[in-house]
Design a protein around this motif. Structure first.
Motif, PDB file in Angstrom:
ATOM      1  N   SER A  89      15.378  21.484   1.143  1.00 59.81           N
ATOM      2  CA  SER A  89      16.572  21.682   1.977  1.00 59.81           C
ATOM      3  C   SER A  89      16.246  22.544   3.190  1.00 59.81           C
ATOM      4  O   SER A  89      16.670  22.239   4.319  1.00 59.81           O
ATOM      5  CB  SER A  89      17.676  22.331   1.147  1.00 59.81           C
ATOM      6  N   MET A  90      15.502  23.617   2.980  1.00 55.07           N
ATOM      7  CA  MET A  90      15.149  24.486   4.108  1.00 55.07           C
ATOM      8  C   MET A  90      14.244  23.768   5.105  1.00 55.07           C
ATOM      9  O   MET A  90      14.313  24.012   6.312  1.00 55.07           O
ATOM     10  CB  MET A  90      14.452  25.741   3.584  1.00 55.07           C
ATOM     11  N   ALA A  91      13.404  22.853   4.613  1.00 57.71           N
ATOM     12  CA  ALA A  91      12.540  22.096   5.531  1.00 57.71           C
ATOM     13  C   ALA A  91      13.373  21.180   6.419  1.00 57.71           C
ATOM     14  O   ALA A  91      13.115  21.057   7.631  1.00 57.71           O
ATOM     15  CB  ALA A  91      11.521  21.286   4.725  1.00 57.71           C
ATOM     16  N   TYR A  92      14.386  20.523   5.835  1.00 58.06           N
ATOM     17  CA  TYR A  92      15.265  19.675   6.637  1.00 58.06           C
ATOM     18  C   TYR A  92      16.018  20.496   7.679  1.00 58.06           C
ATOM     19  O   TYR A  92      16.105  20.114   8.859  1.00 58.06           O
ATOM     20  CB  TYR A  92      16.264  18.961   5.727  1.00 58.06           C
ATOM     21  N   ILE A  93      16.578  21.622   7.263  1.00 58.38           N
ATOM     22  CA  ILE A  93      17.376  22.443   8.181  1.00 58.38           C
ATOM     23  C   ILE A  93      16.492  23.067   9.256  1.00 58.38           C
ATOM     24  O   ILE A  93      16.886  23.175  10.425  1.00 58.38           O
ATOM     25  CB  ILE A  93      18.136  23.522   7.379  1.00 58.38           C
ATOM     26  N   ASP A  94      15.280  23.475   8.877  1.00 53.68           N
ATOM     27  CA  ASP A  94      14.369  24.064   9.867  1.00 53.68           C
ATOM     28  C   ASP A  94      13.985  23.045  10.945  1.00 53.68           C
ATOM     29  O   ASP A  94      13.940  23.379  12.141  1.00 53.68           O
ATOM     30  CB  ASP A  94      13.121  24.581   9.152  1.00 53.68           C
ATOM     31  N   LYS A  95      13.720  21.826  10.532  1.00 61.76           N
ATOM     32  CA  LYS A  95      13.398  20.788  11.526  1.00 61.76           C
ATOM     33  C   LYS A  95      14.594  20.498  12.415  1.00 61.76           C
ATOM     34  O   LYS A  95      14.438  20.263  13.628  1.00 61.76           O
ATOM     35  CB  LYS A  95      12.949  19.518  10.805  1.00 61.76           C
ATOM     36  N   LEU A  96      15.798  20.523  11.833  1.00 68.35           N
ATOM     37  CA  LEU A  96      17.004  20.301  12.629  1.00 68.35           C
ATOM     38  C   LEU A  96      17.230  21.434  13.618  1.00 68.35           C
ATOM     39  O   LEU A  96      17.670  21.211  14.760  1.00 68.35           O
ATOM     40  CB  LEU A  96      18.209  20.157  11.684  1.00 68.35           C
ATOM     41  N   THR A  97      16.921  22.664  13.218  1.00 69.86           N
ATOM     42  CA  THR A  97      17.097  23.810  14.111  1.00 69.86           C
ATOM     43  C   THR A  97      16.114  23.765  15.277  1.00 69.86           C
ATOM     44  O   THR A  97      16.465  24.128  16.410  1.00 69.86           O
ATOM     45  CB  THR A  97      16.911  25.116  13.317  1.00 69.86           C
ATOM     46  N   ASP A 104      10.681  21.184  -4.955  1.00 68.20           N
ATOM     47  CA  ASP A 104      11.717  22.185  -5.174  1.00 68.20           C
ATOM     48  C   ASP A 104      12.902  21.911  -4.244  1.00 68.20           C
ATOM     49  O   ASP A 104      12.734  21.791  -3.019  1.00 68.20           O
ATOM     50  CB  ASP A 104      11.154  23.585  -4.900  1.00 68.20           C
ATOM     51  N   PRO A 105      14.134  21.796  -4.781  1.00 70.13           N
ATOM     52  CA  PRO A 105      15.286  21.448  -3.931  1.00 70.13           C
ATOM     53  C   PRO A 105      15.536  22.451  -2.806  1.00 70.13           C
ATOM     54  O   PRO A 105      15.884  22.050  -1.681  1.00 70.13           O
ATOM     55  CB  PRO A 105      16.457  21.418  -4.922  1.00 70.13           C
ATOM     56  N   TYR A 106      15.348  23.723  -3.079  1.00 71.62           N
ATOM     57  CA  TYR A 106      15.609  24.721  -2.041  1.00 71.62           C
ATOM     58  C   TYR A 106      14.597  24.593  -0.895  1.00 71.62           C
ATOM     59  O   TYR A 106      14.961  24.635   0.288  1.00 71.62           O
ATOM     60  CB  TYR A 106      15.542  26.116  -2.655  1.00 71.62           C
ATOM     61  N   LYS A 107      13.308  24.423  -1.253  1.00 70.11           N
ATOM     62  CA  LYS A 107      12.284  24.292  -0.215  1.00 70.11           C
ATOM     63  C   LYS A 107      12.513  23.036   0.631  1.00 70.11           C
ATOM     64  O   LYS A 107      12.376  23.067   1.857  1.00 70.11           O
ATOM     65  CB  LYS A 107      10.892  24.234  -0.850  1.00 70.11           C
ATOM     66  N   MET A 137      21.917  21.776   0.807  1.00 71.95           N
ATOM     67  CA  MET A 137      22.150  21.343   2.179  1.00 71.95           C
ATOM     68  C   MET A 137      23.622  21.288   2.545  1.00 71.95           C
ATOM     69  O   MET A 137      23.973  20.899   3.666  1.00 71.95           O
ATOM     70  CB  MET A 137      21.512  19.965   2.405  1.00 71.95           C
ATOM     71  N   GLN A 138      24.501  21.692   1.617  1.00 67.79           N
ATOM     72  CA  GLN A 138      25.924  21.726   1.928  1.00 67.79           C
ATOM     73  C   GLN A 138      26.263  22.779   2.986  1.00 67.79           C
ATOM     74  O   GLN A 138      27.360  22.772   3.546  1.00 67.79           O
ATOM     75  CB  GLN A 138      26.732  22.003   0.644  1.00 67.79           C
ATOM     76  N   GLU A 184       0.841  -1.195   0.000  1.00 71.77           N
ATOM     77  CA  GLU A 184       0.000   0.000   0.000  1.00 71.77           C
ATOM     78  C   GLU A 184       0.878   1.249   0.000  1.00 71.77           C
ATOM     79  O   GLU A 184       1.912   1.288   0.670  1.00 71.77           O
ATOM     80  CB  GLU A 184      -0.917   0.014   1.216  1.00 71.77           C
ATOM     81  N   VAL A 185       0.446   2.257  -0.736  1.00 70.83           N
ATOM     82  CA  VAL A 185       1.160   3.530  -0.810  1.00 70.83           C
ATOM     83  C   VAL A 185       0.479   4.506   0.150  1.00 70.83           C
ATOM     84  O   VAL A 185      -0.725   4.752   0.056  1.00 70.83           O
ATOM     85  CB  VAL A 185       1.147   4.092  -2.244  1.00 70.83           C
ATOM     86  N   THR A 186       1.242   5.051   1.080  1.00 69.89           N
ATOM     87  CA  THR A 186       0.694   5.992   2.051  1.00 69.89           C
ATOM     88  C   THR A 186       0.293   7.289   1.347  1.00 69.89           C
ATOM     89  O   THR A 186       1.012   7.781   0.468  1.00 69.89           O
ATOM     90  CB  THR A 186       1.736   6.298   3.142  1.00 69.89           C
ATOM     91  N   LYS A 187      -0.837   7.831   1.723  1.00 62.90           N
ATOM     92  CA  LYS A 187      -1.316   9.068   1.098  1.00 62.90           C
ATOM     93  C   LYS A 187      -0.412  10.240   1.470  1.00 62.90           C
ATOM     94  O   LYS A 187       0.066  10.340   2.600  1.00 62.90           O
ATOM     95  CB  LYS A 187      -2.748   9.351   1.533  1.00 62.90           C
ATOM     96  N   PHE A 188      -0.200  11.136   0.492  1.00 69.78           N
ATOM     97  CA  PHE A 188       0.655  12.310   0.685  1.00 69.78           C
ATOM     98  C   PHE A 188      -0.200  13.492   1.114  1.00 69.78           C
ATOM     99  O   PHE A 188      -1.175  13.837   0.448  1.00 69.78           O
ATOM    100  CB  PHE A 188       1.398  12.632  -0.615  1.00 69.78           C
ATOM    101  N   CYS A 189       0.173  14.105   2.242  1.00 69.86           N
ATOM    102  CA  CYS A 189      -0.638  15.181   2.822  1.00 69.86           C
ATOM    103  C   CYS A 189       0.029  16.553   2.719  1.00 69.86           C
ATOM    104  O   CYS A 189      -0.529  17.527   3.219  1.00 69.86           O
ATOM    105  CB  CYS A 189      -0.951  14.876   4.285  1.00 69.86           C
ATOM    106  N   GLY A 190       1.213  16.652   2.124  1.00 72.48           N
ATOM    107  CA  GLY A 190       1.847  17.955   1.957  1.00 72.48           C
ATOM    108  C   GLY A 190       3.147  18.135   2.704  1.00 72.48           C
ATOM    109  O   GLY A 190       3.706  19.238   2.693  1.00 72.48           O
ATOM    110  N   ASP A 191       3.676  17.084   3.350  1.00 73.25           N
ATOM    111  CA  ASP A 191       4.944  17.187   4.069  1.00 73.25           C
ATOM    112  C   ASP A 191       6.090  17.155   3.058  1.00 73.25           C
ATOM    113  O   ASP A 191       6.256  16.177   2.314  1.00 73.25           O
ATOM    114  CB  ASP A 191       5.077  16.044   5.071  1.00 73.25           C
ATOM    115  N   LEU A 192       6.897  18.211   3.020  1.00 78.01           N
ATOM    116  CA  LEU A 192       7.989  18.291   2.052  1.00 78.01           C
ATOM    117  C   LEU A 192       8.996  17.171   2.233  1.00 78.01           C
ATOM    118  O   LEU A 192       9.596  16.703   1.262  1.00 78.01           O
ATOM    119  CB  LEU A 192       8.693  19.653   2.178  1.00 78.01           C
ATOM    120  N   LEU A 193       9.189  16.716   3.470  1.00 78.29           N
ATOM    121  CA  LEU A 193      10.183  15.681   3.733  1.00 78.29           C
ATOM    122  C   LEU A 193       9.721  14.307   3.247  1.00 78.29           C
ATOM    123  O   LEU A 193      10.543  13.406   3.092  1.00 78.29           O
ATOM    124  CB  LEU A 193      10.492  15.620   5.237  1.00 78.29           C
TER     125      LEU A 193
END
Length: 494
Positions: free
Chosen positions: A284-292, A279-282, A325-326, A206-215
């Motif tokens: 990347s910023m989502a990963y870094i924001d969660k890490l922050t 979008d790669p920039y969005k 993300m570099q 089964e494929v989990t439904k996508f709700c808008g999480d960039l990650l």
């Protein structure tokens, strides 16, 4: 006309009883047929009323003018009253006819909607059958490629046919049957059969439904392309399944694509999703924001440290494909990642960095992730981790006096209880009363060295181990400074 009205009423009552006996799926066609009959009867009644009104009007016009003059004013009034009553009856019939026409149009619309729903349901059944047919064809292809060639090798087509012979003396029928040698089946056939059986035993993915999480967008598209794209034959099917596995904002984003041409709509839907969520920039910023925003990892919670290490590994893998993300290799970002860790791990990281620099290696985000992974594994070790070694030993000296005849006995009982929580084995901080080592207290570390030494002196703590022993000269638990390697705590180094 009264008898006609009575018959029409009985017809309606009988139809209601008949309709209650029919199944639900046959109600709509029967109601439509009844409405047509009722509309025809009302049209007939309307024509009768119209004929009566026309006849009365012609009779009124053909009356003798003399008789009309001789009539009294009262008779004239009765004729006018009759004409007005006929006119009102015609108006009522017209209103009923208009109401029935409107009901007929509504019923036709409902019937059309029901037919569309039935067509959609039939299409879903056809899609399911198409999938089963493809599976059956794949199995048929395997048998054609593997089984049929092997049977051709087994059968000896040049063997002569058997000939029955009769033995008169024995009065018995002897039949000579040729021997057919059985050749072993090829190894590839057994392997293909095993693979096919294993695939059939696998659970339905089964494929989990996508709700808008960039990650989660990249993993969702990977699963969708692997699960649906190879097994669908048209873009209309792919667009339908894509819409079914979206929720919230992503589903609203591609809503207009559902009314477009199938191929164009599918391509446009993927383009919109990639633009907003891929979008790669969005990302990347989502990963870094969660890490922050990651909460501080406590020294007594090894599970939170393990979770933090897993997210860092995920960020490190994503960094290989997203150049934005570099920035995690920059020193401020490395400091931000380290600041989330307990103090004792921060000190170990400092020692690790010094060793790397002596070897000519510069620290980066990858080396930091590997270090945190090792620290998490050490914290989760079931034998030598801080939690495993944090046990409470209780030595009790008991005296038993159970009677005058019994002698006094001395017993020493040792109870070893593995702690289930950090509060059972960590020492209580002398400064903030928290459950952590005194050297790991953030309030103590934020003070200057002179203020730290003054606090140790005022509270009667040991200058060698920071314990409650006032005589540091006799201390048996002296600590070694990581800065000068002398026998005193690192936090009191001058």
């Amino acid at each position: 006309m009264e008898e006609f009205e009575e018959g029409l009423k009985k017809y309606k009552d009988c139809h209601s009883d008949y309709l209650s006996q029919l199944p639900v799926n046959e109600h709509q066609p029967e109601i439509k047929r009844f409405k047509d009959k009722e509309l025809s009867a009302l049209g007939f009644r309307f024509q009768v009323h119209k004929w009566i009104a026309t006849t009365e009007a012609s009779l009124q016009d053909s009356m003798d003018e003399s008789s009309l003059r001789s009539r009294s004013h009262k008779s004239r009034r009765s004729v006018n009253s009759m004409a007005s009553s006929v006119k009102s009856a015609l108006i009522q019939e017209k209103s009923k006819l208009a109401s029935l026409l409107a009901q007929r149009a509504l019923l036709e619309k409902q019937t059309e909607i029901a037919q569309q729903q039935a067509e959609l349901k039939a299409k879903e059944g056809l899609l399911k059958l198409d999938g089963e047919i493809k599976v059956a064809r794949a199995r048929e292809k395997v048998f054609q490629e593997e089984v049929i060639p092997s049977t051709d090798k087994v059968l000896n087509l040049e063997t002569p046919a058997f000939v029955p012979s009769h033995n008169v003396h024995q009065n018995k029928l002897n039949v000579t049957v040729p021997f057919l040698p059985m050749a072993p089946a090829p190894e590839s056939f057994y392997q293909s059969q095993q693979q096919l059986a294993a695939a059939m035993m696998l659970p339905h993915a089964e494929v989990t439904k996508f709700c808008g999480d960039l990650l989660e967008y990249a993993s969702f598209m990977l699963a969708f392309n692997d699960r649906f794209v190879p097994h669908t034959t048209s873009d209309s099917n792919r667009l339908y399944f894509l819409n079914q596995h979206l929720e919230g904002k992503p589903k609203s984003l591609i809503a207009e694509c559902m009314s477009m041409n199938a191929s164009e709509g599918y391509i446009e839907a993927k383009r919109l999703l990639d633009k907003v969520y891929g979008d790669p920039y969005k990302v990347s910023m989502a990963y870094i924001d969660k890490l922050t925003k990651w909460p501080q990892v406590r020294s007594d919670n090894s599970e939170s440290l393990q979770e933090y290490a897993l997210y860092l590994v995920k960020c490190n893998h994503t960094m290989q494909s997203l150049s934005n993300m570099q920035v995690l290799n920059d020193s401020p970002n490395l400091q931000m990642v380290i600041s989330k860790l307990p103090v004792y791990i921060q000190n170990n990281w400092l020692d690790h960095v010094i060793k790397l620099r002596k070897q000519g290696v510069c620290e980066c985000f990858t080396t930091l992730v590997e270090f945190v992974q090792n620290a998490a594994e050490a914290a989760m070790d079931p034998v030598f981790s801080r939690e495993a070694l944090g046990i409470v030993c209780v030595f009790s000296k008991a005296k038993a006096n159970r009677g005058s005849s019994q002698t006094k006995q001395k017993s020493f009982a040792v109870t070893v209880q593995p702690s289930n929580s950090a509060n059972q084995y960590t020492r209580k901080c002398q400064l903030c009363s928290g459950h952590h080592e005194f050297e790991e207290c953030l309030q103590f570390l934020h003070r200057s060295v002179d203020e730290r030494r003054e606090f140790v002196k005022d509270n009667g703590l040991c200058f060698s181990c920071l314990g409650n022993n006032r005589t540091s000269k006799k201390c048996l638990n002296r600590r070694q400074c990581k800065t000068c390697n002398k026998r005193h705590p690192t936090t009191l180094h001058i």
